[in-house]
Design an enzyme around this catalytic site. Structure first.
Site, PDB file in Angstrom:
ATOM      1  N   CYS A  10       0.816  -1.205   0.000  1.00  0.00           N
ATOM      2  CA  CYS A  10       0.000   0.000   0.000  1.00  0.00           C
ATOM      3  C   CYS A  10       0.860   1.269   0.000  1.00  0.00           C
ATOM      4  O   CYS A  10       1.591   1.529  -0.943  1.00  0.00           O
ATOM      5  CB  CYS A  10      -0.966  -0.061   1.177  1.00  0.00           C
ATOM      6  SG  CYS A  10      -2.301   1.153   1.114  1.00  0.00           S
ATOM      7  N   HIS A  11       0.787   2.075   1.057  1.00  0.00           N
ATOM      8  CA  HIS A  11       1.584   3.295   1.185  1.00  0.00           C
ATOM      9  C   HIS A  11       2.955   3.042   1.816  1.00  0.00           C
ATOM     10  O   HIS A  11       3.748   3.962   1.952  1.00  0.00           O
ATOM     11  CB  HIS A  11       0.837   4.335   2.033  1.00  0.00           C
ATOM     12  CG  HIS A  11      -0.356   4.938   1.353  1.00  0.00           C
ATOM     13  ND1 HIS A  11      -1.549   4.264   1.231  1.00  0.00           N
ATOM     14  CD2 HIS A  11      -0.529   6.140   0.761  1.00  0.00           C
ATOM     15  CE1 HIS A  11      -2.420   5.036   0.599  1.00  0.00           C
ATOM     16  NE2 HIS A  11      -1.827   6.176   0.295  1.00  0.00           N
TER      17      HIS A  11
END
Length: 189
Positions: free
Chosen positions: A113-114
């Site tokens: 994800c991030h």
């Protein structure tokens, strides 16, 4: 299903408040079931607070405070995402140095994800094929990565995935990469 694929492997999981809960708990469960010993490491000394997609969730005990964590004690690194967590970690000099040490030592790293925001700060995104949450595309390209929109990418000792929706592929490839780094053969999925 329990396995000895990662038996004897120590995996650091670097997080701070605001990590996406499922992006820590599901990979951790998969790693533990494969025989790894996982440790939650954080700049927060006692506990960290998870994020559950749209709101705060529960807190988790920190196994080793970042201030006393030695990267040499770990064989691999997991960097969960969430927006708040990696944004805070990339501004923490000790957290970035801790993550960078895994790349410098050519130890395997998994990020979802991030999570690649922290990788960008280490300088290790440059020259790697990677994926992430779509909003990091420009950040990763600017850091010299070849960003692709795929559920999971493995390149140069790093596995990346876009989101919790890609968790089965992320967990499978993380265990395979970590096993390969130790000279073990991961079971076929």
């Amino acid at each position: 299903m329990a396995s000895d694929t990662l038996k004897g492997m120590n995996v650091a999981i670097l997080v701070t408040d605001g990590f996406e809960e499922v992006e820590m708990t599901e990979p951790r469960k998969a790693l533990d079931e494969a025989g790894a010993q996982t440790s939650l490491i954080s700049p927060k000394p006692n506990k960290v607070l998870a994020w559950d997609f749209t709101d705060w969730s529960r807190s988790y005990p920190v196994d080793v405070p970042l201030a006393s964590a030695n990267p040499q004690d770990y064989d691999a690194l997991l960097l969960p995402g969430g927006v708040i967590n990696p944004d805070a970690l990339r501004e923490d000099v000790k957290a970035v140095a801790f993550a960078k040490s895994f790349f410098d030592a050519k130890k395997p790293v998994a990020s979802i994800c991030h999570g690649p925001w922290t990788i960008i700060e280490t300088g290790a995104a440059h020259g790697r094929r990677m994926t992430s949450w779509p909003s990091l595309k420009t950040d990763l390209k600017n850091a010299g990565a070849n960003w692709v929109d795929e559920e999971v990418v493995v390149d140069q000792g790093l596995v990346t995935s876009r989101s919790a929706d890609d968790m089965p592929a992320f967990n499978r490839e993380t265990i395979k990469l970590f096993a390969d780094a130790r000279g073990h053969v991961a079971p076929a999925a």
